[in-house]
Scaffold this motif. Structure first.
Motif, PDB file in Angstrom:
ATOM      1  N   GLU A 201      84.103  74.158  53.074  1.00 42.50           N
ATOM      2  CA  GLU A 201      83.736  74.232  51.622  1.00 42.50           C
ATOM      3  C   GLU A 201      82.292  73.664  51.706  1.00 42.50           C
ATOM      4  O   GLU A 201      81.376  74.136  50.614  1.00 42.50           O
ATOM      5  CB  GLU A 201      84.653  73.074  50.908  1.00 42.50           C
ATOM      6  N   ARG A 205      79.621  76.001  49.612  1.00 37.29           N
ATOM      7  CA  ARG A 205      78.936  75.523  48.548  1.00 37.29           C
ATOM      8  C   ARG A 205      77.482  75.721  48.811  1.00 37.29           C
ATOM      9  O   ARG A 205      76.681  76.211  48.000  1.00 37.29           O
ATOM     10  CB  ARG A 205      79.131  74.052  48.302  1.00 37.29           C
ATOM     11  N   ALA A 398      86.793  73.841  43.795  1.00 39.70           N
ATOM     12  CA  ALA A 398      86.359  74.924  44.209  1.00 39.70           C
ATOM     13  C   ALA A 398      87.292  75.962  43.604  1.00 39.70           C
ATOM     14  O   ALA A 398      87.139  77.138  43.181  1.00 39.70           O
ATOM     15  CB  ALA A 398      86.624  74.915  45.636  1.00 39.70           C
ATOM     16  N   PHE A 429      79.714  72.113  42.228  1.00 43.90           N
ATOM     17  CA  PHE A 429      78.447  72.082  42.553  1.00 43.90           C
ATOM     18  C   PHE A 429      77.912  70.521  42.338  1.00 43.90           C
ATOM     19  O   PHE A 429      76.656  70.189  42.439  1.00 43.90           O
ATOM     20  CB  PHE A 429      77.120  72.902  41.943  1.00 43.90           C
TER      21      PHE A 429
END
Length: 471
Positions: A201, A205, A398, A429
């Protein structure tokens, strides 16, 4: 414009063959010109180029890597300028770069309107990526408009996550765009090398954040990208991304971006009179047109200052750009493109959702047995998130981010109204420093071999007996 050193066949199939998009015919910037060994190089014939292209040979299918090239490697020699000044002539200018100034080392990949080659400047030895298009094929297949759109966009953009057009070369048969070579390959190839063929992840990102910033910039210019996928996101030598391949992009002549500042309504200083206290028509002074406060009541009500500092966001979305074209890659097409209802910049936020989904799960969410079933799934099937081992360690933030982007109604989709400003604010974020994104540490930095090794690899390629077909 794909510049990946190792291109693998994509399971998504070819791009949809679209009609010619409406493009601007106005050149925004003059294309850079590069130096050559002599002015005679710019008078090369197409026959020489044909021989260069048709004699490109391959060694092994291993990934090509090379040293980082700086822009100083392609600038003109000052000695020639000095010589011209001694002759009493006018200021010397670099002759335009010709195809004969490039040594074609190998083909990196091919697209719908041309092929991308690794090329070397014969004078300096600097390497670049060159997208070569056959003008006769473009005319025969009605792709001239798409090639012109890509060139105009590359001439207009200037951003760290977008290609820099070093030169645009035109000859009798060939059209060539020279840009930076990205030794890290594309994210589709890089994903295949990850455990379970998916990114963690944090890496997803990082790449998604840089793509968001790149999309925000092109939207400010009134451009809808329309072709986001891992194959079109390349990894530069420093590990940061480069968004490429703009031949499917939508661009209008007139500026269409609606730009304004967006501040957090719950924080930040708010100053100014309260208009409810005084009627706007209470002023009777001559020449005073509807003031904000009464001229006879100088009292003002000031709202309390907040101790929080508000950082305004710039919202710039090409609100008036609309197209009815059926363009894109099947698994990434937005529902409004498939239905033919017309589409705008919201399609880029849909493709961002598919993009992040694929990085995290290793597959696209609506893929069917064939193209037609894939399109039917996009329009009618609800989003299904993998569970169990296939889900990995994907967080709730997510999953919610992907779900907010993959809303089938474009007006309800995250980013459709406030653009990247809304996308950046999503909890997915959290922790991303947008102002210093260019300084963040990438999850992967491609190795940089010595110059001698790169030269040996190029020599091995050129000594092979096999030829490369152009189309």
């Amino acid at each position: 414009m794909g510049t990946s050193p190792a291109t693998q066949p994509s399971p998504k199939g070819p791009k949809v063959n679209p009609p010619v998009p409406k493009c601007s015919t106005k050149c925004l910037n003059q294309t850079s010109t590069l130096s050559s060994s002599s002015s005679s190089c710019s008078s090369s014939t197409d026959a020489t180029l044909d021989e260069d292209l048709l004699n490109i040979s391959f060694g092994s299918s291993s990934t090509v890597t090379t040293t980082t090239t700086s822009t100083t490697d392609i600038k003109c020699s000052t000695s020639s300028s000095t010589a011209a000044a001694e002759d009493g002539g006018s200021a010397w200018r670099c002759p335009p770069l010709a195809m004969s100034d490039l040594r074609f080392l190998r083909r990196l990949g091919s697209g719908d309107i041309g092929s991308v080659y690794l090329v070397e400047m014969k004078v300096s030895g600097a390497v670049f990526a060159a997208k070569v298009m056959d003008k006769r094929e473009l005319v025969r297949r009605n792709k001239v408009g798409r090639a012109r759109t890509e060139k105009e966009i590359l001439e207009a953009v200037s951003h760290p996550f977008l290609p820099r057009l070093h030169a645009a070369i035109e000859s009798g048969r060939w059209s060539c765009l020279v840009t930076e070579f990205c030794p890290g390959g594309d994210l589709h190839v890089l994903r295949q090398l990850q455990p379970a063929k998916r990114f963690d992840e944090a890496a997803a990102r990082f790449y998604a954040a840089e793509v968001v910033v790149a999309l925000e910039y092109v939207h400010m210019l009134g451009i809808v990208y329309r072709d986001l996928k891992p194959e079109n996101v390349l990894v530069r030598s420093d590990g940061h991304i480069m968004l490429t391949d703009f031949d499917l992009s939508l661009r209008c002549d007139a500026p269409t971006s609606a730009t304004f500042l967006l501040s957090d309504s719950s924080s930040g200083p708010k100053f100014g009179p309260d208009p409810r206290r005084f009627p706007a028509t209470s002023c009777i002074l001559p020449g005073c047109i509807v003031p904000a406060v009464s001229c006879f009541h100088p009292m003002r009500r000031w709202k309390k200052r907040s101790t929080k500092k508000s950082v305004p966001d710039v919202v710039a979305e090409p609100a008036d750009v609309r197209s009815m074209s059926f363009v894109g890659t099947h698994e990434y097409l937005a529902p409004e493109i498939i239905s033919g209802d017309g589409h705008g910049s919201a399609v880029d936020w849909w493709t961002l959702g598919i993009f992040v989904f694929e990085l995290l799960y290793g597959v696209t969410p609506f893929r069917g047995a064939d193209h037609e079933s894939t399109l039917a799934n996009i329009v009618a099937r609800a989003l299904e998130v993998p569970t169990g081992d296939a889900a990995g360690s994907v967080s709730n933030a997510a999953r919610e981010f992907i779900a907010a982007l993959l809303v089938k109604e474009p007006e309800k989709r995250l980013g459709s109204t406030l653009g990247a400003a809304a996308v950046k604010r999503h909890p997915f974020f959290d922790g991303v420093n947008w102002a210093l994104l260019r300084c963040a540490t990438p999850p992967y930095v491609p190795p940089t071999p010595s110059a001698s090794r790169a030269a040996d690899m190029a020599a091995k390629d050129s000594s092979s007996d096999s030829n490369v077909p152009y189309f």
